[in-house]
Design a protein around this motif. Sequence first.
Motif, PDB file in Angstrom:
ATOM      1  N   UNK A 107     -73.941 -42.611 -27.660  1.00  0.00           N
ATOM      2  CA  UNK A 107     -73.329 -41.658 -26.748  1.00  0.00           C
ATOM      3  C   UNK A 107     -73.561 -40.215 -27.115  1.00  0.00           C
ATOM      4  N   UNK A 108     -74.239 -39.954 -28.240  1.00  0.00           N
ATOM      5  CA  UNK A 108     -74.537 -38.594 -28.679  1.00  0.00           C
ATOM      6  C   UNK A 108     -76.022 -38.327 -28.426  1.00  0.00           C
ATOM      7  N   UNK A 109     -76.329 -37.732 -27.276  1.00  0.00           N
ATOM      8  CA  UNK A 109     -77.720 -37.536 -26.889  1.00  0.00           C
ATOM      9  C   UNK A 109     -78.463 -36.606 -27.843  1.00  0.00           C
ATOM     10  N   UNK A 136     -76.496 -50.133 -26.048  1.00  0.00           N
ATOM     11  CA  UNK A 136     -75.476 -49.086 -26.107  1.00  0.00           C
ATOM     12  C   UNK A 136     -74.204 -49.663 -26.707  1.00  0.00           C
ATOM     13  N   UNK A 137     -73.637 -48.944 -27.676  1.00  0.00           N
ATOM     14  CA  UNK A 137     -72.385 -49.373 -28.297  1.00  0.00           C
ATOM     15  C   UNK A 137     -71.688 -48.141 -28.863  1.00  0.00           C
ATOM     16  N   UNK A 138     -71.093 -47.311 -27.975  1.00  0.00           N
ATOM     17  CA  UNK A 138     -70.539 -46.029 -28.425  1.00  0.00           C
ATOM     18  C   UNK A 138     -69.262 -46.145 -29.238  1.00  0.00           C
ATOM     19  N   UNK A 182     -81.917 -37.602 -29.751  1.00  0.00           N
ATOM     20  CA  UNK A 182     -83.162 -36.834 -29.623  1.00  0.00           C
ATOM     21  C   UNK A 182     -83.686 -36.403 -30.988  1.00  0.00           C
ATOM     22  N   UNK A 183     -82.792 -35.977 -31.869  1.00  0.00           N
ATOM     23  CA  UNK A 183     -83.209 -35.559 -33.207  1.00  0.00           C
ATOM     24  C   UNK A 183     -83.760 -36.747 -33.996  1.00  0.00           C
ATOM     25  N   UNK A 184     -83.140 -37.913 -33.820  1.00  0.00           N
ATOM     26  CA  UNK A 184     -83.639 -39.118 -34.490  1.00  0.00           C
ATOM     27  C   UNK A 184     -85.060 -39.431 -34.026  1.00  0.00           C
ATOM     28  N   UNK A 185     -85.307 -39.394 -32.724  1.00  0.00           N
ATOM     29  CA  UNK A 185     -86.633 -39.710 -32.204  1.00  0.00           C
ATOM     30  C   UNK A 185     -87.665 -38.700 -32.708  1.00  0.00           C
ATOM     31  N   UNK A 186     -87.263 -37.423 -32.764  1.00  0.00           N
ATOM     32  CA  UNK A 186     -88.179 -36.410 -33.302  1.00  0.00           C
ATOM     33  C   UNK A 186     -88.514 -36.713 -34.755  1.00  0.00           C
TER      34      UNK A 186
END
Length: 292
Positions: free
Chosen positions: A84-86, A114-116, A90-94
């Motif tokens: 749930x933390x976009x 998904x499992x927020x 995004x930082x992880x994918x980078x």
Amino acid sequence: MNEADFLALLRPLATHPAARGFADDAAVLGDLVITHDMLVEGVHYLPGDPPEDVAWKLLAVNLSDLAAKGASPVGVLMGYTLSGNACWDRAFIAGLGVALAHFAMPLLGGDTVANPSAPRVLSLTAIGRSASAPSRSGALADDALYVTGTIGMAGLGLAELRRDPTCGGANVARYRRPIPRLSDGQTLAPVVHAMMDVSDGLLIDAQRMAAASNLALEISIQTVPVVGDALSAMTAGDDYELLFAAPTGLELPISATRIGTFAPGTGLTLRDSSGRVPLPDRLGWLHQTPAQ
């Protein structure tokens, strides 16, 4: 139930020879080496760790298992939990992109859920090729036990971060961004009898090699290359160095330190310059569920 108990229940189902009786770092199917590791928030990394570093560690710990089999990496598949933390995602994918490029690793696929409401659970399957993939169980009586590099830096880095989440330095870098010994593993694989990586702690992993090989093992504490307190370093884990058994007197093709000797029998013994040293209550990290 701890992970050893669970594996004991699971092992009878692993009847294919490639599973190696669930007593190894990876499955070996012909020249294919396949391994799967997970990172859980709050267990394998701190909740405040940068997502870029978590991505690096997820890839590195899987590649370390390939290194222990002397494998050349082929590709990876990832399992990812959306929390749930976009911004974090995004930082992880980078960061994953940087790590994949660094190790020249293609991402081949995987799954996303998904499992927020729960801590992040991240997983990776790494695939490699090795013409000679040494098992944990191949040590012979009178073999010497060797380890690459230095033990304990990652443990110190974790302790430093727990005291001050903003600190940096070499120990923190070793904890957050381990470097798998891929080249060393490929060089060692044809000449060693047994090999694994040091992930849960040098003592518990050395004990596992001895038990898998049906041998006793004596480690000389003063010979282990450590930083900080020796017993703390040898039980901390997250080192991702290579631990291997080779004939005494073998001229090693890489730099490594002899730390012990295998012998007929069972069990792990520690010695220092004064004589026998009692084993610590905790040899390393062992996953287990809380008592019900």
